[in-house]
Write an enzyme that holds these catalytic residues in place. Structure first.
Site, PDB file in Angstrom:
ATOM      1  N   SER A 220      34.883  76.856  74.861  1.00 47.23           N
ATOM      2  CA  SER A 220      34.486  76.285  73.653  1.00 47.23           C
ATOM      3  C   SER A 220      35.050  77.220  72.509  1.00 47.23           C
ATOM      4  O   SER A 220      34.831  78.437  72.940  1.00 47.23           O
ATOM      5  CB  SER A 220      33.265  75.962  73.626  1.00 47.23           C
ATOM      6  OG  SER A 220      32.293  76.960  73.522  1.00 47.23           O
ATOM      7  N   ASP A 221      35.272  76.808  71.417  1.00 46.57           N
ATOM      8  CA  ASP A 221      35.302  77.721  70.291  1.00 46.57           C
ATOM      9  C   ASP A 221      33.892  78.051  69.929  1.00 46.57           C
ATOM     10  O   ASP A 221      33.080  77.435  70.403  1.00 46.57           O
ATOM     11  CB  ASP A 221      36.153  77.170  69.226  1.00 46.57           C
ATOM     12  CG  ASP A 221      36.596  77.919  68.049  1.00 46.57           C
ATOM     13  OD1 ASP A 221      36.163  79.368  68.027  1.00 46.57           O
ATOM     14  OD2 ASP A 221      37.453  77.708  67.176  1.00 46.57           O
ATOM     15  N   TYR A 222      33.940  78.965  68.956  1.00 44.51           N
ATOM     16  CA  TYR A 222      32.399  79.588  68.723  1.00 44.51           C
ATOM     17  C   TYR A 222      31.449  78.239  68.240  1.00 44.51           C
ATOM     18  O   TYR A 222      31.387  77.836  67.014  1.00 44.51           O
ATOM     19  CB  TYR A 222      32.687  80.449  67.466  1.00 44.51           C
ATOM     20  CG  TYR A 222      31.526  81.440  67.036  1.00 44.51           C
ATOM     21  CD1 TYR A 222      31.945  82.843  67.614  1.00 44.51           C
ATOM     22  CD2 TYR A 222      30.366  81.263  66.618  1.00 44.51           C
ATOM     23  CE1 TYR A 222      30.900  83.869  67.444  1.00 44.51           C
ATOM     24  CE2 TYR A 222      29.472  82.149  66.185  1.00 44.51           C
ATOM     25  CZ  TYR A 222      29.660  83.484  66.776  1.00 44.51           C
ATOM     26  OH  TYR A 222      28.705  84.349  66.246  1.00 44.51           O
ATOM     27  N   THR A 223      30.594  78.133  69.301  1.00 43.12           N
ATOM     28  CA  THR A 223      29.605  76.977  69.229  1.00 43.12           C
ATOM     29  C   THR A 223      30.355  75.514  68.955  1.00 43.12           C
ATOM     30  O   THR A 223      29.509  74.481  68.575  1.00 43.12           O
ATOM     31  CB  THR A 223      28.512  77.237  68.058  1.00 43.12           C
ATOM     32  OG1 THR A 223      29.092  76.986  66.829  1.00 43.12           O
ATOM     33  CG2 THR A 223      27.916  78.640  68.133  1.00 43.12           C
ATOM     34  N   SER A 224      31.577  75.384  69.371  1.00 48.28           N
ATOM     35  CA  SER A 224      32.111  73.883  69.151  1.00 48.28           C
ATOM     36  C   SER A 224      31.388  72.969  69.855  1.00 48.28           C
ATOM     37  O   SER A 224      31.598  71.649  69.550  1.00 48.28           O
ATOM     38  CB  SER A 224      33.683  74.042  69.301  1.00 48.28           C
ATOM     39  OG  SER A 224      33.970  74.327  70.746  1.00 48.28           O
TER      40      SER A 224
END
Length: 274
Positions: A220-224
């Site tokens: 995942s991207d940063y907390t996506s």
């Protein structure tokens, strides 16, 4: 952090670790934990590490695949000796709306140029000898998918497009990156035609793995995956973890949702062990 590593609650560290600290925490992971699984160290290496190269958009203006390979290779050599395993690069989003703030990280608006440079940069990051080589980093093409086409150039926003545009413009650079050997992909923040891409089973499983044969892992991207809640697609953190995991997001970055909720999701049958 060391307590989380000892208890098996941390599998990777992102940015700013350094070789000396990395050795210390890696020793804890492989000697003092129950499963003794090594940590994965990742970093955003966008246009060089110690040696600074032109930003990706500027470099793309040279229309030179060999140059893109060489700068990615040089940055990865420096990353490898710093104890890094994975580079969160290259960014392969085709960018045609100058209001979007991350245009500078990619190769601009042309599909073919994005394809060629995506492949060259993946080969540069991962090297020519395979990922077991000491000088290799794992490439992570991002952000899957259509992140750069968010309405109004608004970060994290909605993307609304036809299947023809998706497959003709935004997917080809990712496919080129994967065909060049990339074994990790980063999922994006945006929703795509109503379904957030970090919870999009069609994109992450049916297309990426089913159609293209991708055998790596999705981070995942940063907390996506947590952003599924903000998109109105998940009820809460537990629901977001379930949706993202079942869609095909293997690694949760920063939010901690997987660590918090997977044991209960599996115990109650909401996520099968398989």
């Amino acid at each position: 952090v060391t307590a989380a590593i000892r208890s098996g609650q941390c599998g990777a560290l992102f940015n700013g670790v350094g070789a000396e600290a990395g050795r210390q925490v890696q020793r804890i992971a492989v000697e003092e934990t129950r499963l003794k699984i090594p940590l994965l160290f990742a970093a955003d290496i966008i246009h060089g590490l110690y040696t600074v190269f032109p930003v990706p958009l500027a470099e793309a203006a040279a229309f030179d695949e060999d140059l893109a390979y060489k700068t990615a290779r040089a940055a990865s050599l420096e990353g490898a000796v710093s104890g890094i395993h994975q580079s969160y690069a290259p960014m392969v989003d085709v960018a045609r709306d100058q209001r979007w703030g991350r245009v500078v990280e990619g190769a601009g608006e042309d599909v073919l140029l994005n394809q060629r440079l995506a492949a060259a940069r993946v080969r540069g990051v991962q090297g020519d000898k395979g990922l077991a080589d000491r000088d290799a980093l794992l490439a992570t093409p991002k952000h899957f998918v259509a992140y750069s086409a968010a309405i109004g150039g608004m970060e994290y926003n909605t993307t609304d497009m036809s299947e023809a545009t998706l497959r003709g413009v935004f997917l080809p650079p990712f496919r080129s990156a994967i065909e060049a050997g990339a074994l990790s992909v980063m999922s994006a923040f945006n929703d795509l035609n109503g379904v957030p891409t970090s919870g999009n089973h069609r994109m992450l499983t049916e297309v990426l793995r089913g159609e293209w044969g991708f055998e790596g892992f999705v981070v995942s991207d940063y907390t996506s995956e947590q952003e599924l809640i903000a998109h109105g697609f998940a009820e809460d953190g537990r629901d977001a973890a379930r949706i993202a995991l079942m869609a095909g997001v293997d690694t949760s970055m920063v939010s901690g949702l997987y660590m918090q909720h997977i044991p209960d999701l599996v115990a109650k049958g909401d996520v099968p062990v398989s």
